[in-house]
Write an enzyme that holds these catalytic residues in place. Structure first.
Site, mmCIF file in Angstrom:
data_model
loop_
_atom_site.group_PDB
_atom_site.id
_atom_site.type_symbol
_atom_site.label_atom_id
_atom_site.label_comp_id
_atom_site.label_asym_id
_atom_site.label_seq_id
_atom_site.Cartn_x
_atom_site.Cartn_y
_atom_site.Cartn_z
ATOM 1 N N CYS A 1 10.417 115.419 36.011
ATOM 2 C CA CYS A 1 10.017 116.698 35.417
ATOM 3 C C CYS A 1 8.754 116.359 34.636
ATOM 4 O O CYS A 1 8.741 115.379 33.870
ATOM 5 C CB CYS A 1 11.104 117.227 34.487
ATOM 6 N N CYS B 1 4.821 120.608 38.760
ATOM 7 C CA CYS B 1 6.182 120.972 38.371
ATOM 8 C C CYS B 1 7.119 120.600 39.515
ATOM 9 O O CYS B 1 6.977 121.107 40.633
ATOM 10 C CB CYS B 1 6.237 122.484 38.111
#
Ligand code: DGL
Length: 269
Positions: A193, A78
């Site tokens: 992302c 992440c």
């Protein structure tokens, strides 16, 4: 040889299902490893969290995860978390190696021909000092546009669970990545992302011209394997070994989520 070749698990962490884009690469490279996937869906999306609160939240969560699963390595799949809390995690848990996922600005700067690169990420990742520092260090001669998207991570979640995507919304979110300047055009979009690679075909469709979309998942998996001791054994024996599993911090993943996890070979605990 034990069921898991004697090794401790690899812990893969994200706020939602985005880390699965890294897990699938890691599995290919390390079929002998046992994986535990953690989705902090109770905290999703991370993109809008205040930095101090998110930092505290993740370190606290890891206290429990490290104590419970004792991973051999933890992969923070992440960007929004890694660009904020990686240093804190390394300081708080010095016996656990952490691999982070941060915007692939260096490879983009090396590859661009037009000198125009866009970084598509959550609003959290685009405002991080860490991201600014990466640009200063590796891309000072390149024009880097940071594009923060409020909606794409959520759209990717819906797409993967329900098979539905709002193409107009994807187009709107992606459009600011494309700039033309002095006869030059953006030629690289960094997917910063881990949710976004799930939507890359939709993004390609929405793009006003072709670009190179950089997905760092394989590089992250390679970094993780480089930090682990080499295992000489073959793949795990599926019937004998503990299955890879997923944990959702909400404790209540719905049917579509369980089904998706099953598709990724993860049992939901
Ligand atoms: N998958 C996460 C990332 O790589 C972010 C999703 C979110 O929580 O907003 O940044």
């Amino acid at each position: 040889m034990t069921a898991n070749n004697g090794s401790r698990p690899v812990l893969m962490f994200d706020s939602g299902i985005g880390g699965l884009t890294v897990l699938r690469e890691a599995r290919v490279l390390m079929p002998e490893r046992h994986f535990i996937y953690i989705a902090d869906d109770a905290g999703f999306p991370y993109g809008g969290w205040e930095e101090g609160l998110l930092r505290e939240h993740i370190v606290k969560l890891f206290e429990g995860l490290i104590a419970r699963y004792d991973p051999e390595i933890a992969v923070i799949a992440c960007n929004t978390a890694s660009t904020l809390v990686l240093a804190d995690l390394r300081a708080a848990f010095p016996n656990t190696p952490f691999v982070g996922t941060v915007p692939a600005i260096k490879p983009a700067a090396e590859r661009t021909r037009s000198g125009l690169v866009s970084v598509l990420a959550t609003p959290g990742t685009v405002k991080r000092q860490y991201t600014r520092d990466l640009i200063g260090e590796w891309a000072s001669k390149v024009h880097v546009r940071l594009v923060g998207s409020e909606r794409l991570a959520g759209l990717a979640e819906i797409y993967m669970r329900d098979g539905f995507v709002d193409e107009a919304a994807v187009r709107e979110e992606v459009e600011p990545c494309f700039i033309e300047q002095d006869g030059r055009r953006t030629d690289i979009v960094v997917l910063a992302c881990t949710h976004y690679p799930f939507l890359v075909n939709r993004m390609r469709k929405a793009a006003p011209w072709p670009v190179d979309w950089i997905d760092p998942a394989e590089a992250i998996a390679r970094r993780a394997i480089s930090l682990l001791p080499q295992q000489r054994s073959g793949p795990r024996e599926p019937l004998l070994s503990e299955p890879d599993f997923a944990v959702f911090t909400s404790g209540t993943p719905d049917f579509a989520t369980r089904r998706l996890m099953q598709g990724f070979g993860l049992k939901v605990l």
